[in-house]
Scaffold this motif. Structure first.
Motif, PDB file in Angstrom:
ATOM      1  N   PHE A 183      -4.640  11.133  -1.880  1.00 34.58           N
ATOM      2  CA  PHE A 183      -5.162   9.880  -0.752  1.00 34.58           C
ATOM      3  C   PHE A 183      -5.186  11.295   0.007  1.00 34.58           C
ATOM      4  CE2 PHE A 183      -1.813   7.601  -3.099  1.00 34.58           C
ATOM      5  CZ  PHE A 183      -2.773   6.258  -2.928  1.00 34.58           C
ATOM      6  N   GLN A 184      -6.209  10.980   1.738  1.00 32.40           N
ATOM      7  CA  GLN A 184      -6.644  11.896   2.056  1.00 32.40           C
ATOM      8  C   GLN A 184      -5.896  11.892   3.073  1.00 32.40           C
ATOM      9  OE1 GLN A 184      -9.570  11.190   3.971  1.00 32.40           O
ATOM     10  NE2 GLN A 184      -9.544  13.143   5.348  1.00 32.40           N
ATOM     11  N   MET A 243       1.370  10.571  -3.053  1.00 28.36           N
ATOM     12  CA  MET A 243       0.911  10.221  -1.368  1.00 28.36           C
ATOM     13  C   MET A 243       1.339  11.716  -0.780  1.00 28.36           C
ATOM     14  SD  MET A 243       1.655   5.979  -0.306  1.00 28.36           S
ATOM     15  CE  MET A 243       0.043   5.260   0.166  1.00 28.36           C
ATOM     16  N   THR A 265       5.821   4.449  -3.413  1.00 29.78           N
ATOM     17  CA  THR A 265       6.519   5.957  -2.982  1.00 29.78           C
ATOM     18  C   THR A 265       7.575   5.502  -1.946  1.00 29.78           C
ATOM     19  OG1 THR A 265       4.851   6.004  -1.058  1.00 29.78           O
ATOM     20  CG2 THR A 265       4.774   6.841  -3.425  1.00 29.78           C
ATOM     21  N   LEU A 266       8.024   4.129  -1.355  1.00 28.81           N
ATOM     22  CA  LEU A 266       9.388   3.924  -0.942  1.00 28.81           C
ATOM     23  C   LEU A 266       9.835   3.375  -1.329  1.00 28.81           C
ATOM     24  CD1 LEU A 266       7.531   3.080   2.404  1.00 28.81           C
ATOM     25  CD2 LEU A 266       8.580   5.377   2.545  1.00 28.81           C
ATOM     26  N   GLY A 299       0.728  -1.655   0.073  1.00 27.66           N
ATOM     27  CA  GLY A 299      -0.064   0.155   0.054  1.00 27.66           C
ATOM     28  C   GLY A 299       1.067   1.407   0.116  1.00 27.66           C
ATOM     29  N   SER A 300       1.842   0.920  -0.100  1.00 28.53           N
ATOM     30  CA  SER A 300       2.752   2.595  -0.320  1.00 28.53           C
ATOM     31  C   SER A 300       2.842   3.066  -1.730  1.00 28.53           C
ATOM     32  CB  SER A 300       4.575   1.770   0.626  1.00 28.53           C
ATOM     33  OG  SER A 300       4.978   1.350  -0.461  1.00 28.53           O
ATOM     34  N   LEU A 352       6.035  11.560  10.454  1.00 30.69           N
ATOM     35  CA  LEU A 352       6.397  10.244  10.389  1.00 30.69           C
ATOM     36  C   LEU A 352       6.322   9.843   8.230  1.00 30.69           C
ATOM     37  CD1 LEU A 352       4.540   8.464  13.073  1.00 30.69           C
ATOM     38  CD2 LEU A 352       6.772   9.424  12.973  1.00 30.69           C
ATOM     39  N   THR A 353       5.185  10.663   7.952  1.00 28.07           N
ATOM     40  CA  THR A 353       4.822   9.940   6.253  1.00 28.07           C
ATOM     41  C   THR A 353       6.557  10.196   5.617  1.00 28.07           C
ATOM     42  OG1 THR A 353       3.175   8.939   6.696  1.00 28.07           O
ATOM     43  CG2 THR A 353       4.019   9.447   4.243  1.00 28.07           C
ATOM     44  N   GLY A 396       8.937  11.937   6.260  1.00 34.13           N
ATOM     45  CA  GLY A 396       9.763  11.049   7.140  1.00 34.13           C
ATOM     46  C   GLY A 396      10.771   9.733   6.334  1.00 34.13           C
ATOM     47  N   LEU A 397      10.104   9.052   6.965  1.00 34.09           N
ATOM     48  CA  LEU A 397       9.524   7.703   6.336  1.00 34.09           C
ATOM     49  C   LEU A 397      10.089   7.881   4.424  1.00 34.09           C
ATOM     50  CD1 LEU A 397       7.077   5.371   7.459  1.00 34.09           C
ATOM     51  CD2 LEU A 397       9.829   5.519   8.383  1.00 34.09           C
ATOM     52  N   GLU A 455      -2.946  13.687   6.028  1.00 32.55           N
ATOM     53  CA  GLU A 455      -2.637  12.915   7.084  1.00 32.55           C
ATOM     54  C   GLU A 455      -2.211  14.206   8.113  1.00 32.55           C
ATOM     55  OE1 GLU A 455       0.471  11.259   6.392  1.00 32.55           O
ATOM     56  OE2 GLU A 455      -0.463   9.089   6.136  1.00 32.55           O
ATOM     57  N   THR A 506     -10.779   8.413  -0.868  1.00 33.68           N
ATOM     58  CA  THR A 506      -9.234   7.939  -1.714  1.00 33.68           C
ATOM     59  C   THR A 506      -9.905   8.171  -2.617  1.00 33.68           C
ATOM     60  OG1 THR A 506      -8.015   6.595  -0.081  1.00 33.68           O
ATOM     61  CG2 THR A 506      -7.359   7.172  -2.941  1.00 33.68           C
ATOM     62  N   VAL A 565       1.041  12.622  11.886  1.00 33.56           N
ATOM     63  CA  VAL A 565       1.196  11.305  11.217  1.00 33.56           C
ATOM     64  C   VAL A 565       2.167  11.921  10.162  1.00 33.56           C
ATOM     65  CG1 VAL A 565       0.374   9.687   9.398  1.00 33.56           C
ATOM     66  CG2 VAL A 565      -0.405  10.137  11.827  1.00 33.56           C
TER      67      VAL A 565
END
Lengths: 366, 482
Positions: free
Chosen positions: A336-337, A365, A157-158, A153-154, A346-347, A349-350, A339, A321, A343
């Protein structure tokens, strides 16, 4: 770009000088940069052990190939991944990597779990071009952090998935479906909740207001299906008239793929809520057409192009969505919703750590 | 087992940290007397002990937030603790750390049967979550053997499993949402009563992160309606390989039992002496349980028994009563206790592909002879989650080290056949240094990058999960920054 091996893919990513759109079969409507990185060249089932309920495949393997291999052993992908082609008007061949990257699950999600729940391991190439593995091919694995779930579900993007390892399940011997005839979304949710609260293991719970039917699916061994269907009927008899739907396989495939919306104009949204919130949310949506799945927890809504559905909804518990939109709407509304700040940090940052150069699906995203 | 040396600069500031904590917590929630902090010196991996500098027992999310903010500002490591039942040393303190125990937070906040979830504070024990919904015939599915004592907080930290997860999945498959306090004291809410993430699946990476990303204070858990009934069948075989083949054949037949448990000779004897469940005297015992109505159970068990008969079992016995079923399960669930009566033991939980079962059992037998330490095997056969119990004598010099080396060899073997180091207990300190056997440096780096994002100063449970040399530079940065 269409690499044939994981090593080649890693090399291509390391050498990227501009952002790319990552594509499996290109059927799920991911917008983004002109330059495309395709995974369809990485294809093939690398391991399948029916006795261990495990299958490992390269990311570009067509979903159809996997479903055929499983069917030959009487097994299936229990999370029942949706085919987006009819809804989005796309062509191409859906790949298992695309299913995983988008965490695509169908009606059975309510009972069996989502794609992410069946994902045992991944290999992917990160934004620096490094090959990373996480998880494995065994059903229980808590060795280190669960990046497997993070990758599901990423939406690319990762990292770019190169191989996925999945838990599979036996295909049921029999399937039966009952329709409870209801007058409102409220009555429908009441019927679906009552069924899902019962011990009779309902594996599909949907509602199509166009024909006023709350649909309940039961699967398993023949005698057991007969027994549970009868029990359900007596549980639900007070809510509405109940009819049997013979040969329900196509019906559920249609619900899975949101068939009632096919060929209809407008934007399509997918809203995840607490099931009993659904009637109220549906009222607030003022949609042209809706379809409910997951006991009411998943709302499909078709609205006029450009409708800001989130603004219309206001504050609600869950997420919305934007699945299908014209180019202009897609530009103005987040897919996407959005955040909450904590949160979102964090997204971001990741993402900054997994893809520091921002080359994968930028803008997709948040 | 090596732990990082305590930071003397932090130890020197104990009084200052203590007085700040006393400003935000009631006096009885702050434990500082060395005689009392000793109660927190270890978890269920009792071979390793170290009292913390301080221990705190906050009562709500606000207090957790206050504690973490202060420790963040003071640069003090925090070790979160549920009920302290970790078999991997997940809650083992360092001498310069503050233990944050969630035991006082055990309230049920919301039960919702129509939407099939319960929201609880995470200090609540696993079994008492089921206890809270039992009246309505619901249950919380993950069932670790320690379920009477273990807390939901620890279950989430370790992504705990149990005997019945072949059908129902482990914690991560039953966790819908969390309220979590970050190391800097900020609070985030992720997930809830709805399904799936609206963005990245952060819940998925929080579950199983061993208390290194944040402190989960509240959780939304999926609850399920109890099946109408359940019944186990016992099967005894004279050969491990045959038992393994039987498991595979059952799974291939399309039946999905709710549990398939395996025990070898040593465990069968120990458990039988303990629980008097009527286990047969044989090499390999399977307990296979199915669920449903009486007729459905009969139907599934007859199919299973037919398969078992093809493998010439020495014993094949269906439970005849609820009492007998309870005894059969009591025997299995007391396996650790029963083995513990024989000697000290170390319990491992490596997972292997089911097809490798005979090979791995044979090799464990050979290693047992080489090391001169007996080992009993009891495990969740349906999903390949092994539980070798190595017996040793903690009072005999050298025995613990020998046991550790034997355990490491078994876990490496699990990885080498395509499995993993731990299926449900977690890495903790126990398997920390074996991580590089399963993962390449870049794989570990990717995981550590997640911690960098959630806890940039590496203050939460810092000496766990990753090999000390791999995490050293990050932990060093912390000290240097102060």
């Amino acid at each position: 770009m269409k690499p044939e091996t994981e090593a080649e893919l890693a090399e291509m990513v390391a050498g990227l000088t501009e952002p790319v759109r990552i594509v499996g079969g290109g059927t799920r409507g991911v917008g983004g940069p002109e330059a495309v990185l395709e995974t369809a060249g990485l294809s093939g089932i690398t391991l399948y052990e029916p006795g261990a309920l495990t299958l490992v495949a390269q990311a570009g393997t067509p979903v159809a190939d996997i479903e055929a291999a499983l069917a030959a052993e009487g097994q299936q992908l229990a999370f029942e991944p949706m085919d987006h082609r009819g809804l989005l008007g796309t062509s191409g061949t859906p790949t298992i990597g695309g299913v995983v990257a988008a965490n695509i699950s169908g009606p059975r999600r309510i009972q069996a779990g989502a794609c992410r729940d069946f994902l045992l391991g991944v290999r992917y190439v990160d934004g620096m071009g490094q090959v990373i593995k996480n998880g494995g091919r065994v059903m229980k694995n808590v060795t280190g952090y669960d990046l497997v779930k993070l990758m599901a579900g990423s939406w690319g993007t990762l990292g770019v998935l190169t191989e996925v390892s999945l838990k599979v399940l036996p295909k049921p011997e029999a399937v039966a479906t009952n329709a409870v005839h209801v007058a409102s979304a409220g009555d429908a949710i009441q019927a679906l909740s009552a069924a899902l609260k019962s011990p009779f293991e309902v594996s599909g719970a949907a509602y199509d207001p166009q024909n006023g039917q709350a649909l309940l699916r039961v699967e398993g061994f023949s005698d057991s299906v007969t027994y549970r269907t009868e029990q359900l009927k007596s549980t639900l008899s007070l809510i509405g008239e109940i009819t049997d739907i013979p040969d329900p396989t196509e019906l559920w495939q249609g619900l899975r793929d949101v068939m009632p919306f096919h060929g209809q104009e407008g934007d399509v949204w997918r809203i995840s809520v607490k099931p009993t919130d659904a009637p109220d949310v549906v009222t607030r949506l003022e949609a042209d057409q809706i379809l409910l799945d997951w006991g009411g927890g998943l709302i499909w809504a078709r609205v006029p192009e450009g409708t800001d559905l989130r603004a219309r909804l206001g504050a609600f518990e869950g997420h919305a969505t934007l699945v299908r939109a014209d180019a202009k709407t897609a530009e103005t509304l987040d897919r996407f919703q959005p955040e909450p700040t904590g949160v979102q940090a964090l997204t971001r940052g990741l993402r900054a750590r997994f893809d520091p150069r921002g080359v994968f699906n930028p803008g997709l995203m948040g | 087992m090596e732990m990082p040396r305590p930071n003397p600069e932090i130890l020197a500031r104990k009084q200052a940290v203590l007085s700040r904590l006393l400003q935000v917590l009631p006096a009885d929630a702050v434990i500082h007397d060395p005689a009392e902090t000793r109660a927190y010196e270890c978890d269920a991996l009792t071979a390793y002990r170290c009292p913390p500098m301080l221990a705190v027992l906050p009562s709500d999310t606000q207090e957790v937030s206050d504690v973490l903010r202060i420790c963040h500002e003071e640069g003090v490591p925090v070790v979160p603790r549920g009920s302290g039942t970790s078999l991997a040393g997940g809650a083992l303190p360092t001498a310069d750390s503050v233990i944050l125990g969630v035991a006082r937070m055990n309230e049920v906040l919301e039960t919702d049967y129509d939407n099939r979830f319960i929201r609880v504070q995470t200090g609540r024990t696993n079994l008492s979550v089921t206890g809270a919904v039992e009246e309505e015939d619901f249950f919380y599915a993950p069932d670790p053997s320690s379920q009477l004592a273990c807390a939901i907080a620890g279950n989430i930290a370790m992504n705990s499993g149990g005997a019945h997860c072949l059908k129902y999945g482990v914690t991560t498959n039953n966790l819908l949402g969390v309220k979590m306090v970050m190391m800097d004291g900020s609070v985030v809410e992720i997930g809830g009563a709805h399904l799936d993430a609206g963005g990245l699946d952060l819940l998925g990476v929080i579950c199983g992160s061993e208390g290194q990303l944040g402190v989960v204070t509240e959780s939304t858990l999926r609850i399920l309606r109890k099946p109408e009934g359940a019944r186990p069948v016992l099967m005894g075989f004279d050969d491990n390989e045959v038992a393994g083949q039987c498991v595979s054949d059952i799974i291939k037949s399309g039946i999905l039992p709710v549990a398939i448990e395996f025990m070898d000779t040593l465990c069968i004897k120990a458990c039988e002496n303990f629980a008097h469940a009527g286990y047969p005297d044989c090499h390999a015992l399977l307990i296979v349980e199915v669920e449903g109505s009486e007729a459905e159970i009969d139907d599934q068990l007859s199919k299973i028994i037919e398969i078992a008969k093809r493998h010439n079992p020495v014993e094949l016995r269906e439970s005849q009563s609820a009492e007998e079923s309870a005894k059969i399960w009591l025997g299995r669930k007391s396996a650790f206790g029963a083995m513990g009566q024989m000697n000290d033991y170390m319990c491992l939980d490596g997972t292997i592909p089911v097809s490798s079962l005979p090979e791995v059992l044979r090799r464990i037998g050979e290693l047992s002879a080489e090391y001169g330490l007996p080992v009993g095997n009891v495990f969740h056969a349906g999903d390949g989650n092994m539980h070798p119990l190595i017996l040793f004598d903690a009072n005999k010099p050298g025995d613990l080290e020998k046991c550790e080396a034997f355990g490491a060899d078994i876990l490496k073997l699990c990885v080498d056949v395509g499995g993993c180091l731990t299926g449900e207990h977690g890495v903790g300190i126990e398997k920390r240094d074996l991580m590089s056997h399963q993962y390449a440096p870049a794989d570990l780096e990717a995981q550590m990058a997640v911690k960098d994002v959630f806890d940039p100063k590496w203050l939460l449970n810092p000496a766990k999960v990753f090999p000390l040399d791999a995490s050293e530079s990050r932990r060093e940065v912390r000290v240097a920054a102060e």
